[in-house]
Design a protein around this motif. Structure first.
Motif, PDB file in Angstrom:
ATOM      1  N   MET A   1       0.840  -1.186   0.000  1.00 52.35           N
ATOM      2  CA  MET A   1       0.000   0.000   0.000  1.00 52.35           C
ATOM      3  C   MET A   1       0.880   1.242   0.000  1.00 52.35           C
ATOM      4  SD  MET A   1      -3.104   0.901   2.557  1.00 52.35           S
ATOM      5  CE  MET A   1      -2.431   1.945   3.817  1.00 52.35           C
ATOM      6  N   ASN A   2       0.623   2.143  -0.918  1.00 57.35           N
ATOM      7  CA  ASN A   2       1.393   3.380  -1.030  1.00 57.35           C
ATOM      8  C   ASN A   2       0.574   4.520  -0.420  1.00 57.35           C
ATOM      9  OD1 ASN A   2       3.164   5.379  -1.703  1.00 57.35           O
ATOM     10  ND2 ASN A   2       2.710   5.362  -3.879  1.00 57.35           N
ATOM     11  N   LEU A   3       1.001   4.985   0.750  1.00 55.97           N
ATOM     12  CA  LEU A   3       0.285   6.038   1.452  1.00 55.97           C
ATOM     13  C   LEU A   3       1.096   7.325   1.390  1.00 55.97           C
ATOM     14  CD1 LEU A   3      -1.995   6.967   3.372  1.00 55.97           C
ATOM     15  CD2 LEU A   3      -0.559   6.232   5.254  1.00 55.97           C
ATOM     16  N   ASN A   4       0.505   8.350   0.842  1.00 55.36           N
ATOM     17  CA  ASN A   4       1.156   9.644   0.814  1.00 55.36           C
ATOM     18  C   ASN A   4       0.648  10.421   2.025  1.00 55.36           C
ATOM     19  OD1 ASN A   4       1.882  12.338   0.399  1.00 55.36           O
ATOM     20  ND2 ASN A   4       1.851  12.111  -1.815  1.00 55.36           N
ATOM     21  N   LEU A   5       1.444  10.410   3.096  1.00 54.46           N
ATOM     22  CA  LEU A   5       1.033  11.016   4.354  1.00 54.46           C
ATOM     23  C   LEU A   5       0.762  12.512   4.212  1.00 54.46           C
ATOM     24  CD1 LEU A   5       0.459  10.378   7.284  1.00 54.46           C
ATOM     25  CD2 LEU A   5       2.874  10.719   7.774  1.00 54.46           C
ATOM     26  N   ARG A   6       1.632  13.203   3.490  1.00 55.10           N
ATOM     27  CA  ARG A   6       1.419  14.652   3.296  1.00 55.10           C
ATOM     28  C   ARG A   6       0.056  14.917   2.660  1.00 55.10           C
ATOM     29  NH1 ARG A   6       7.083  14.925   2.387  1.00 55.10           N
ATOM     30  NH2 ARG A   6       8.025  16.656   3.512  1.00 55.10           N
ATOM     31  N   HIS A   7      -0.231  14.176   1.608  1.00 54.17           N
ATOM     32  CA  HIS A   7      -1.491  14.365   0.891  1.00 54.17           C
ATOM     33  C   HIS A   7      -2.677  14.069   1.807  1.00 54.17           C
ATOM     34  CE1 HIS A   7      -4.250  14.556  -2.457  1.00 54.17           C
ATOM     35  NE2 HIS A   7      -4.721  13.363  -2.136  1.00 54.17           N
ATOM     36  N   ALA A   8      -2.589  12.986   2.556  1.00 60.25           N
ATOM     37  CA  ALA A   8      -3.679  12.603   3.451  1.00 60.25           C
ATOM     38  C   ALA A   8      -3.925  13.669   4.517  1.00 60.25           C
ATOM     39  CB  ALA A   8      -3.368  11.259   4.109  1.00 60.25           C
ATOM     40  N   ILE A   9      -2.854  14.191   5.086  1.00 64.04           N
ATOM     41  CA  ILE A   9      -2.992  15.228   6.116  1.00 64.04           C
ATOM     42  C   ILE A   9      -3.590  16.491   5.521  1.00 64.04           C
ATOM     43  CG2 ILE A   9      -1.703  16.772   7.656  1.00 64.04           C
ATOM     44  CD1 ILE A   9       0.228  14.335   8.083  1.00 64.04           C
ATOM     45  N   ARG A  10      -3.088  16.886   4.353  1.00 61.02           N
ATOM     46  CA  ARG A  10      -3.621  18.092   3.711  1.00 61.02           C
ATOM     47  C   ARG A  10      -5.096  17.918   3.378  1.00 61.02           C
ATOM     48  NH1 ARG A  10       1.091  21.379   0.909  1.00 61.02           N
ATOM     49  NH2 ARG A  10      -0.642  22.626   0.189  1.00 61.02           N
ATOM     50  N   GLN A  11      -5.478  16.749   2.888  1.00 60.38           N
ATOM     51  CA  GLN A  11      -6.883  16.494   2.567  1.00 60.38           C
ATOM     52  C   GLN A  11      -7.748  16.549   3.818  1.00 60.38           C
ATOM     53  OE1 GLN A  11      -7.200  12.772   0.368  1.00 60.38           O
ATOM     54  NE2 GLN A  11      -8.314  13.910  -1.187  1.00 60.38           N
ATOM     55  N   ASN A  12      -7.201  16.090   4.931  1.00 59.08           N
ATOM     56  CA  ASN A  12      -7.953  16.047   6.183  1.00 59.08           C
ATOM     57  C   ASN A  12      -8.316  17.444   6.696  1.00 59.08           C
ATOM     58  OD1 ASN A  12      -9.110  14.512   8.341  1.00 59.08           O
ATOM     59  ND2 ASN A  12      -7.412  15.160   9.620  1.00 59.08           N
ATOM     60  N   VAL A  13      -7.502  18.432   6.414  1.00 62.73           N
ATOM     61  CA  VAL A  13      -7.772  19.784   6.917  1.00 62.73           C
ATOM     62  C   VAL A  13      -8.170  20.766   5.814  1.00 62.73           C
ATOM     63  CG1 VAL A  13      -6.318  19.535   8.960  1.00 62.73           C
ATOM     64  CG2 VAL A  13      -5.322  20.415   6.849  1.00 62.73           C
ATOM     65  N   GLU A  14      -8.198  20.296   4.583  1.00 62.56           N
ATOM     66  CA  GLU A  14      -8.562  21.156   3.452  1.00 62.56           C
ATOM     67  C   GLU A  14      -9.947  21.765   3.680  1.00 62.56           C
ATOM     68  OE1 GLU A  14      -9.595  20.053  -1.002  1.00 62.56           O
ATOM     69  OE2 GLU A  14      -7.454  19.799  -0.569  1.00 62.56           O
ATOM     70  N   GLY A  15     -10.033  23.060   3.496  1.00 68.72           N
ATOM     71  CA  GLY A  15     -11.308  23.756   3.645  1.00 68.72           C
ATOM     72  C   GLY A  15     -11.677  24.097   5.075  1.00 68.72           C
ATOM     73  N   ASN A  16     -10.828  23.752   6.037  1.00 73.74           N
ATOM     74  CA  ASN A  16     -11.120  24.096   7.430  1.00 73.74           C
ATOM     75  C   ASN A  16     -11.035  25.595   7.649  1.00 73.74           C
ATOM     76  OD1 ASN A  16     -11.330  21.373   7.971  1.00 73.74           O
ATOM     77  ND2 ASN A  16      -9.740  21.343   9.531  1.00 73.74           N
ATOM     78  N   SER A  17     -11.845  26.078   8.568  1.00 67.68           N
ATOM     79  CA  SER A  17     -11.806  27.489   8.941  1.00 67.68           C
ATOM     80  C   SER A  17     -10.589  27.743   9.828  1.00 67.68           C
ATOM     81  CB  SER A  17     -13.074  27.860   9.709  1.00 67.68           C
ATOM     82  OG  SER A  17     -13.075  27.215  10.980  1.00 67.68           O
ATOM     83  N   GLN A  18     -10.305  29.016  10.074  1.00 68.73           N
ATOM     84  CA  GLN A  18      -9.201  29.363  10.971  1.00 68.73           C
ATOM     85  C   GLN A  18      -9.427  28.782  12.363  1.00 68.73           C
ATOM     86  OE1 GLN A  18      -7.997  33.477  11.066  1.00 68.73           O
ATOM     87  NE2 GLN A  18      -8.095  33.654   8.834  1.00 68.73           N
ATOM     88  N   ASP A  19     -10.666  28.817  12.833  1.00 66.81           N
ATOM     89  CA  ASP A  19     -10.963  28.262  14.158  1.00 66.81           C
ATOM     90  C   ASP A  19     -10.709  26.754  14.196  1.00 66.81           C
ATOM     91  OD1 ASP A  19     -11.679  30.699  15.283  1.00 66.81           O
ATOM     92  OD2 ASP A  19     -13.820  30.430  14.881  1.00 66.81           O
ATOM     93  N   GLN A  20     -11.094  26.060  13.139  1.00 69.87           N
ATOM     94  CA  GLN A  20     -10.866  24.616  13.075  1.00 69.87           C
ATOM     95  C   GLN A  20      -9.370  24.306  13.017  1.00 69.87           C
ATOM     96  OE1 GLN A  20     -13.405  24.190   9.618  1.00 69.87           O
ATOM     97  NE2 GLN A  20     -14.736  22.765  10.747  1.00 69.87           N
ATOM     98  N   LEU A  21      -8.635  25.091  12.240  1.00 74.00           N
ATOM     99  CA  LEU A  21      -7.192  24.880  12.145  1.00 74.00           C
ATOM    100  C   LEU A  21      -6.523  25.146  13.491  1.00 74.00           C
ATOM    101  CD1 LEU A  21      -6.556  26.490   8.652  1.00 74.00           C
ATOM    102  CD2 LEU A  21      -6.405  24.061   9.222  1.00 74.00           C
TER     103      LEU A  21
END
Length: 68
Positions: A1-21
């Motif tokens: 399994m090829n897991l791109n950790l950077r991509h997964a992390i970025r996808q997980n917070v993509e579109g979050n508000s400043q408060d969520q971040l």
């Protein structure tokens, strides 16, 4: 399994508000769990890549002072 950790992390917070971040960052810091470090690293990478040279210099100064 090829897991791109950077991509997964970025996808997980993509579109979050400043408060969520902010909550994500504070949660990672307050829990102090080693498994949270890669996520913080990716967030820092995003900040660094989107900062001006002046902002980078200020971050480096802050980091240097904090490590004294």
């Amino acid at each position: 399994m090829n897991l791109n950790l950077r991509h997964a992390i970025r996808q997980n917070v993509e579109g979050n508000s400043q408060d969520q971040l902010r909550e994500t960052i504070l949660d990672a810091i307050n829990k102090g769990e080693e498994k949270m470090l890669p996520g913080l690293g990716v967030l820092f990478e995003v900040i660094w890549e989107n900062s001006s040279e002046q902002d980078k210099a200020e971050m480096l100064s802050t980091l240097e002072d904090g490590l004294k």
